[in-house]
Each structure stands twice: as structure tokens, then as C-alpha cells.
Scaffold this motif. Sequence first.
Motif, PDB file in Angstrom:
ATOM      1  N   TRP B 609       1.021  -1.255   0.117  1.00  0.00           N
ATOM      2  CA  TRP B 609      -0.212  -0.018   0.041  1.00  0.00           C
ATOM      3  C   TRP B 609       0.930   1.217  -0.093  1.00  0.00           C
ATOM      4  N   PRO B 610       0.689   2.002  -1.037  1.00  0.00           N
ATOM      5  CA  PRO B 610       1.784   3.312  -1.256  1.00  0.00           C
ATOM      6  C   PRO B 610       1.573   4.479  -0.188  1.00  0.00           C
ATOM      7  N   TYR B 611       0.845   4.318   1.067  1.00  0.00           N
ATOM      8  CA  TYR B 611       0.444   5.494   1.776  1.00  0.00           C
ATOM      9  C   TYR B 611       0.897   4.855   3.383  1.00  0.00           C
ATOM     10  N   ALA B 612       1.817   5.617   3.856  1.00  0.00           N
ATOM     11  CA  ALA B 612       2.268   4.958   5.275  1.00  0.00           C
ATOM     12  C   ALA B 612       2.088   6.136   6.411  1.00  0.00           C
ATOM     13  N   ALA B 613       2.473   5.723   7.691  1.00  0.00           N
ATOM     14  CA  ALA B 613       2.336   6.589   8.669  1.00  0.00           C
ATOM     15  C   ALA B 613       3.675   7.332   8.941  1.00  0.00           C
ATOM     16  N   THR B 614       4.749   7.064   7.991  1.00  0.00           N
ATOM     17  CA  THR B 614       5.968   7.932   7.995  1.00  0.00           C
ATOM     18  C   THR B 614       6.260   7.874   6.605  1.00  0.00           C
ATOM     19  N   PRO B 615       6.981   9.135   6.045  1.00  0.00           N
ATOM     20  CA  PRO B 615       7.501   9.124   4.696  1.00  0.00           C
ATOM     21  C   PRO B 615       8.407   7.974   4.580  1.00  0.00           C
TER      22      PRO B 615
END
Lengths: 668, 668
Positions: B609-615
Amino acid sequence: MIDGTAHADQRNALDDAGPGPRSGCPVLPARGPVRPLGLAHATITGGFWGSRQDVNATATLAHCESWMERVGWLANFDRVAEGSTAPDRPGWSFSDSEVYKLIEALCWEAGRSGDAAAETAIKRLTARVARAQDSDGYLNTCFGHDRQPPRYSDMEMGHELYNTGHLLQAATARLRTVGEDDLVKVARRAADHVCRTFGADGVPAICGHPEIEVGLAEFGRALGVDRYVEQARLFLERRGHGTLRDVPLGRGYFQDDLPIRQAGVWRGHAVRALYLTAAAVDVAVDRADDELLTAVQRQWRRSVARRTFITGGMGSRHQDEGFGEDWELPPDRAYCETCAGVASMMVSWRLFLATGDTRYTDLIERTLFNVIATSPSSDGKAFFYANPLHQRVPGPPTDETQVSPRAEAGTRAPWFDVSCCPTNVARTLASLAGYLATTDGDSLQIHQYAPSTIRADLPGGRQVAVRVETDYPTSGSIRVHVTGDAAQPWTLALRVPAWAAGARLVEGGRTRPVEPGMVTVRRAFRAGDVVRLDLPMQPRFTWPDRRIDAVRGCVAVERGPEVLCVESLDLPHPDLLHALEIDPSVPPSGHTDGARVRGRLVAHPDNDWPYAATPTAGDPVDGGGDAGWFEVPLRQYHSWARRGPTGMRIWLPTAHREPATGQKTPAR
Amino acid sequence: MIDGTAHADQRNALDDAGPGPRSGCPVLPARGPVRPLGLAHATITGGFWGSRQDVNATATLAHCESWMERVGWLANFDRVAEGSTAPDRPGWSFSDSEVYKLIEALCWEAGRSGDAAAETAIKRLTARVARAQDSDGYLNTCFGHDRQPPRYSDMEMGHELYNTGHLLQAATARLRTVGEDDLVKVARRAADHVCRTFGADGVPAICGHPEIEVGLAEFGRALGVDRYVEQARLFLERRGHGTLRDVPLGRGYFQDDLPIRQAGVWRGHAVRALYLTAAAVDVAVDRADDELLTAVQRQWRRSVARRTFITGGMGSRHQDEGFGEDWELPPDRAYCETCAGVASMMVSWRLFLATGDTRYTDLIERTLFNVIATSPSSDGKAFFYANPLHQRVPGPPTDETQVSPRAEAGTRAPWFDVSCCPTNVARTLASLAGYLATTDGDSLQIHQYAPSTIRADLPGGRQVAVRVETDYPTSGSIRVHVTGDAAQPWTLALRVPAWAAGARLVEGGRTRPVEPGMVTVRRAFRAGDVVRLDLPMQPRFTWPDRRIDAVRGCVAVERGPEVLCVESLDLPHPDLLHALEIDPSVPPSGHTDGARVRGRLVAHPDNDWPYAATPTAGDPVDGGGDAGWFEVPLRQYHSWARRGPTGMRIWLPTAHREPATGQKTPAR
């Protein structure tokens, strides 16, 4: 986390333990590690989705029928029945499918609630449709009659088999809730006609818009007629060999560029790609075709990792309503058609049933809250067709009296020239309880959280039942009340979403941290036992993969399963949405319906040319606080534009210095 | 810098001092502060544009005629002449216009070089066209004949008047170079037919694709027939009142949403918007309609400031080949149709002639080097239609034998289903000398730099002449040799481009810094005098306005008038273009055909998944240098994909830390 492979050996054992044919399952595979619970076993009793089901039942269904009457799509059937067809008729060639999707929605609604009005509407619409069926089973209001083009004379864009596929899905809904009736008879004749015409010895053609495949597969399952599943398989295998004529958008537009077994990713028109994929899972599962199932899983994985928006939305291009290249995910021009959200759910639910992997049910939750819930207005009488992630200029006010000629407007419209989305939302909401829960051996698994009652028949004739109490996603507390004693142990399994780091389970007086995946509690439950899952609902920053060029330097805010957004009408200067930048060093603060972040408006000079030798500097606009900083309110994306036309953005530019030329860049 | 307003009072005085009717001017207004010098006075003798003119003359013109023969667009005229028309004919409804644009290109070529083959081709094509003209002057191969739709039965999309407009432009080119001939006679009859049919007492309709307006205005000027200019004015004033039927893309698509006087910005289909605007300038100038001229200047200013790519390209959307909203400038989906570049030049040249403002000639230079020069292949036999600023996946190899059904492919194509761009490039290159220079009183002004000879007739019967020597843009040294003695002082004025901070002028043994705008030298020049302009050609970083969301966190590199780009085939790992990031603290180093910057490839993990809690953090890929840093070569954008299919990007992500959550953001 359930390991899908561990269940492969159990398939044969599970084949005969499935739910009954009239248990109201939206999808009912012949086999699979987990077995769905349909509307007969799961009921949503209120909350976020319950109220949407109510609006759907009391407003949207009648709204759709009334618009289809008004724009003449229903009368198209009468004209065929009366022999008064003409070269021009109201609606696109796929308008018949809207009638069928409405009937499907009505079938689920009647099955869900026993609503008499829905039952009456089904009979009324079925009668009109049935009169238009030709004696050999062909049924279409656009082709094949007096002064119309011949049958199947435009396989690329004529949508004849697409329409039939939706008829079969409607009949499947009827079979799964009530059983054989006139609608099913009409559908049988239509399906038989398709098999005769396009069977192994027939015309080796396919339809430009996949849908007949999933319709045939599920109708065959529901009736136990393998010939229909086989015809679905034939259509699937024929595709991808340049079977259709080329079109300006290329054969990838309708997935005729590559056989589905060879494709590595979804491409072309998103709804087409996803309807086709849903059918591929159906065929792969029922035929135990592991190669095909593996191909679809591979496509899902890359497409979700590289071609899916944070909302779960799919479709990066308006031009072809289609997927873009990997990492092409522009928020402003995101198409994210509502129907693609419905189709994505269809695919992911099938893949979950085939594997038990919670990645699929995670994506379903994301899509439900951020695509499906976004489309309809509060009153269920206006809809978004496209669901962009960024609206620069507020749309026009919704005109409740006008058909919108366009998919995009920034405001919801009551009806569209191409009005596929309203009925797709309607059938999804009416059947939503069918996506809540499954069984796996003697486990009851709950995947989506809503106030609900769920009962299940476990192996050995045991019945278990629970009541779910929650105001999710307002809070993250989900209480599962067991409502019956059990002599033997059974397992209650709850999905912990991938976003829910820090989730806790409370049961038997103990609290324990739980990881994303499935958390299980196994015991001989007693009536009154409560298992509580606490999901962390503090709003959180979410960062994009750096390869997504269109949102570089931006961050989003999510809260639970909901993506949040800023609406320009909440800003002190609504015309300065483009000037917003936020401070990601201050975590978002929480609200039950949104969040707040620290941000400011930085006005930029209006130069004659927007490219310069140095990065543009701006001046903070007075926002009431220190150096322009103020608390920026965010709301759920699904509620955007409900208060009227507004600008909106999900991805928020972060305040940081561009490295100035000649200045040393900090090491990473 | 010339102040446009200062010249307003001189207009009347200048009216009679203009160049002659056959001086080869692409545009010849009835009045204006500056007067153009046509092909009779300016000749490109070599260099960057000279070689392109050669290729155009020796390859492209014959290439276009041969493809139009092959695909049947020329034979369409024969079929009308022979009475053998049919419901279906080869080509879109606007294919006639390609024949006319080719004739126009041939007219300029014959005027420029006296080429006998061009002259023969003009006569050959004119004869075929003339035979298809109806007795009342109507001339179209798609409508109005046996088994064709009636004349003017589809004003929205039929392109009949659009085709006629191009015929008039071709005839104007003939009038401006040779004078009356059979082509002009055909065009006269066609123009008279249009005036009779759509005049003040005729059908109050307009064409969905503007072009007849600019064709009529210039043809009227060239013939001195005011009736034609008046008809152009009528068409302009009729537009914007919902005169055309609505279309799915909305009336803004063809600029029928708002009267041109009221519009604040260009919108809808870019070529339509720009052809219309060109005509508006013609009418505004000839009618001394300052309100209209001011409206167009306002639209130019906002559209260039907010809706134009760094290349000068216009058109942000594939869906409608159109402008987007302000700041909607996606590099990957930039449409930047080659024809829109031609049309933008048409508008800016007219505005320059009307105002003397170098902003317009600056944009012409940018568009010439980065749109017009980008389209054709080195051999002049393949073309880009769309000119995106970012190509993620290399296109297919060019197939020299196939018509491309699509505008976008990442490689140049020999011909298109919609093949407007090749002939548009051809007519622009053949007439390019007409955009080099103007006179203003006793000033000779040079705007575009190429090896050339330029002579001018100044007031009082004085003749002046110069020879320009330069290898621009390889170097920035431009030497203007005066080639004749003058008894009285006159002014040599040279454009200093807006990008040329640090430019210097060398004359009379002195060197002085000069500012962007027009730099002037006034004296009684002697034969052999040399004035040298030195433009700084060190490659430079260029930063985007922060409101352009799609390129946030990126920087571009320009060198002189050329935008540079990275091609993936120049990277140590050509498949890792998406992993490139550059260090903007190290200024680009110079090359005559490009530049080098410090960069590295940072590989990112492939998450589900290309969205995450950290950069996302990445790992530098070995590039041979310290921590992965290496010298990244950049080349001119206009030369991209000339070495074969490749990925490409103009906007380069910069390496910097995303502010981590919980970490204090540096103050701005």
C-alpha cells in the motif's frame, strides 16, 4: 492473520458446509476457505451504514425509477414490446442496464427488509422488461428491432452483452433471496440465448464492456447450471487476443490487449477491468484454476500498490475513465468513478472468499467509507460520478431538476446522461450486510463493523449468534455481544484493520494489544459474553510513496477508516485554498467527525510567468494566530460538498524550505 | 523595454508606412506600433532553424502530400469533382484542412526559396481542390453532396467553416508571396459563399472549431476586402451566447460559454481557444477596438501565468485537448498539442505587433524551441502530436509505415488519424523568417536570433540591412553586422529575453550590461559595424510557482531558451527514472547541448500500500560515486526520444528531508 494457503486443503471439506442458495449472499462461490454469510444471517441495525441503507430504501430506489421513467429509459422497453422502435431512442446503448441494476437493488432491498413497495416495484419493472424480450430470448432495446441496427453489430461499443450481464445479476439477487420468479425466467431465456449464440460452436465474439462474464458465472452458481459458468469462462479466455476491433483509445481500453492470465496489472477503463476481474475470480474458484487465481492476485497487488488512490478510488484518467501508469495518481484529475469503487469491492470480496486474506477486506472498508459513502447526497437523491481528491474551484450548485451531461462537476447531480453510479450505489447499499461476516470452520469472522446482528451455522449443526454494538467510525469501540450459549468452543474472529496500529482487545476482563489481521477468541461462549475491540481513532498523518509525483511534498490526514479533507469554506479566506500549507511537526488533534491540523495560508505573488530562478516565497496571510498559523479543520472526505459547493483537498502541502541554490542540502 | 502604450499615438502615422502586400508577412495588420518584416525582407541562412527549414522543404512537404494521397484525403476532392461521393469517406470531417495547410506551407516555401517543386505542387493541389468547388463557392468533401449529410448540418463538430478558414489562410500566403492565382480565386469564391450564407442577414451560426475568423480577417487584409474582416467580426461577436448546442464536454470546449470580451482566461480546447483569440486580435486591431484588445491581453496574461507549461506548451488535459484550471499543469499528462504551440505563436505575434511588448516575443521563442522544434523527427518524417513533460514508460518504436490512431505514444509517428500537427509545423517552419524582425519608426528590431539577413525600408525611403551571425542557441553570442552605410542615424533594437539575466552588449568597443526587454543602439551605422549581444548560456535551475501542485518539490534545468530534460536511457539504470532525485545545492554544469546535475537514484521499497504513517525512506542505488551521487546528464527537451524510445522527465525531484512527524519544522 489468516493464512490463505493453510485453507487450501480444507476446500473439499467446506464444499458442502456452505450457506443455502437463498441465504442472500451477494457472491456465493462453489468453494473457498471461508464461506460468506448473506442477508439471511447478517442484518445492519443502525449506525453509519444503517442510516445510509434507510435513505437508499426510502429515497434512492424511487428516485432512480422516477428518473428512468422521466428520461425514457423504461419506455424503451415498451417501444420494443409495442413494435414502435425507431432509429433514435432515449439513452445510451447501456441504459437497459440501469433498469436491471435498479431491479437488482430492489431485490436485495426486498430480501433485506421485506419491503412491500420494493416487491411491488420488482414485479412492475419485471413485467415491463419481460414484454420486450424476443421469442428467442434476446432482450435489448437498442438493437435488433425495426429501424434499429442489427443484433451484435457493434461488439466494441454496443453493450448488448453488458446489459444482459446486469439482467443476470439482478436475477441472481432474486434467486438468492426469494427463488425462481418471472425475472429469473426472463434471465434464463436471455442466458440461454447468449450461450446458443456465443457458445463453443457459436460466434467467437466478446463484448466491449465486460459484465456478461460475472453475470453468467453467478447466475450459473445460483441456478446450479454449469453451462452458464462455462460460457463465462469462454468469454474470459477469448479476451485479450485482439478479438475486438481497435479503437482510438487502444485495445487496452477494454482489456483486449492481453489475455488475463498474462496481464500483470489493471489497465484501461477501470470498471471494465474490474468487472472482468471479478468474473475471473469466479471462474478460477469454481474451476479450481490456480493459475488464473494467481494471475488476478498479482494484478490486484500491483494495481493496489501503484494505481490506487488513498481513498481506495481507482481510475486516474478522465480521457478513458481508466487506470494510468504506475504512480500516476493525480488528486485533481483523479477520476475514481463511483462504479469503479463498487467493482473494486466485487473483486476484493471474491478474492477474500478465495483466500481469507485481510488485505482484501481492508481495501473494501477503505472503499466503502471513501468512495461508496462519498457518492450519494444525504437525502439519497444526488450523486457524485467521479470522486476527485482535489477540487480547486467550487462546482455549481446542484440543480435537482437537470440531468448532468458530465461526470465531473464538483457537486452531486440527481441524474446523468451516463447514469451508472446511482443504481450501482443502490445495489451495493441494499446488499451491504452480505459483506460483514463469514465463517471458517467453526469460526465466525466479522470484517466490517456496524451495529448488526449476525448468526451463523457452524459445522456439526451448531448455531451461534452475536449482536454488534458500535458507533464506528465515530468511535473505535466495537462490542460483540454473544447472544446464545454454546456447549462447545467456537472461535470469534475480528478483523483488525491495517491502519489500526495500537488496537486492543478486551475480553474476559483482560485487555491485550492486537496486531492488524484477524484476532481470534476461542472458547465455549455464553450468552452475554462481550468481546470488545478498541480501534485507535486519533487522527493521523499519512505520507505518500515518493514515486507518486502528483502529491510530492504533501501529507494527508486519516481518522480510522476515513480519509479527511479540507474544504475551502472552512478557511478564513475560502478563495485561498491554494495557499494552504500545514505544519506536519504538530500531530493532528482529534474530533469525532474530523480533525484539526496546524496550518497557514501563504499568499504567493502573481507573477507573469510561473517559473523562476529561485523558489517562490510567499507571505503568510493573517489567520488570527502567530505568524499566520491557525487550526485548520478537516472533515470526512465522504461528506465533502454536502454543505454546498466548495474547494477541497485531501493532500495538504507541507511547510518546509526548498533547499536554496548554493546552500548545502541536509544529508538524508 | 518598449512601452506599448507609448506607441498608441503613433498608430495613425504608421498606417501608411507598412510593408507591401507581397512582402511575405505571415500576419499583416492594418495598423500597429510595429510593422512586421516578411520573407521578402528576412531570410534565415542556416543554424538551428535553417537546418529545420531545409528538412521541412526537402522532406516534410513531400511526406505530407504522400500520406494524404495514401490515406485518401486528396482523393476526397476527386470524388466530389467526379460526383462519386458516398456516406463514408476516408478521414475525419477536417481532413480537407490538412490539404489546405500543406498548400499554405508550400506557398511560404515557394515564397521563401522560390523552389520549383513547391510551385508545381501548389498548382497540382490547387487544381484538384478547385475541381471540387461547387458552383456557388461551397467547397467541402464531407458535406453537401450525393449521399452526404447536408451542408452545415453539424455546426458543432462538422468543421466546414474551419476547413474554409484554412483555405483562406493558404490563399493569404499566396497573396502575400506571389499575388492572385487560381488558389486565390477558389478562396474568394469560398469566402463570398460564407459571407452570403452567414452574413448579417444570413444564418446566425458559428463553427464549433474557430478558424474561419482568422482566415477571413487575414484574407480580407491581403485582398483589401473589408467585407471579409467584417464577417470575421460577426462570427466573433456571435460566439459565447450558447449559439452552439451543448456537448458532453460543455460549451466551454468550443468557447461558446462566454463572449470573448467577458472571458478572463483561456479554457476548453486549446487550439480552438487560440485560433479564436488570434482572430480577435486581428479584428480588434483593424477596428481599433481597444476593449477587445484589452480583453485578449488580460486572457493572455492569466493563461500564461497560470495555465502554461515551462515549455510554452498549452493544454493540460487529454480528455478535451484543453486547458485545465489555474495551476493544473501535470507534466505526465500535459497535452501540449503541437498545434496549440503554433496557435500560441499566432496569438503572441499578433499581440506583439499590436503592442510592441516583448513578453509576447519571449513566449514565441520559448514555444519555438520547446514545442515547435520538439514535434518533428530529425528527418522530418515523424511527429509528436502531444508534448508531455514526463514520460514514465518508454513508448513503442516508431513504425514508419503505420498511421497512429493516438495522439500520445512517447514516440513520433509518421501520420495520425487526426493529423493536424505535421502540416502545422510545416507552415510554421516555412514562414519562420517572418517572425524574426520588425520596424518601429526608424528602428530595426530583431526578436528571434538565427543566422540571417534582414533588410528594412525605414521612413524617408531609407534602406538598412544587417547580417546576423550566430550559432545560437549553442552559444549565446549574436553578432549583427551592418551591411550598408547610412547617412542618418537609425536604431538597431535587439530583444534581450526575460531569462537572460546578465546579458551584455558589445558595440563600438564598449561592453555594457543590458536588462531583459529591448536594448537599442542608435547611430549613423557604417557598413561593417558590428553590434554583439552576449546572452548567458550557463544552464540554470528553474523553480515552479508553489501553486503548481503537480511539480511541488521539483526543479527544472534550462539553458538559454531551451528547456532540458533527463532521458532514462542516459541513466546507469534506465528502469529507475522514477528513483531519480537531484541535489539543487550544486548548480548545473554546462554543455553546448545540455547540462549535468548532481543526482542519485534512490530505490524505494515495494509496499503493498503506497501510503504510510511515515515518509518512505529509500536506499541509494550504486551510481559509481559517493553515497550514490553521480553526474546526471540532461539534454534539450526538443531532442528527446530522438535516440529511440525512452523515459523522460523535465521536472526533477529534489533531495531533501520531509519534516518527520514530531520534529520541529524549520521556520521559513
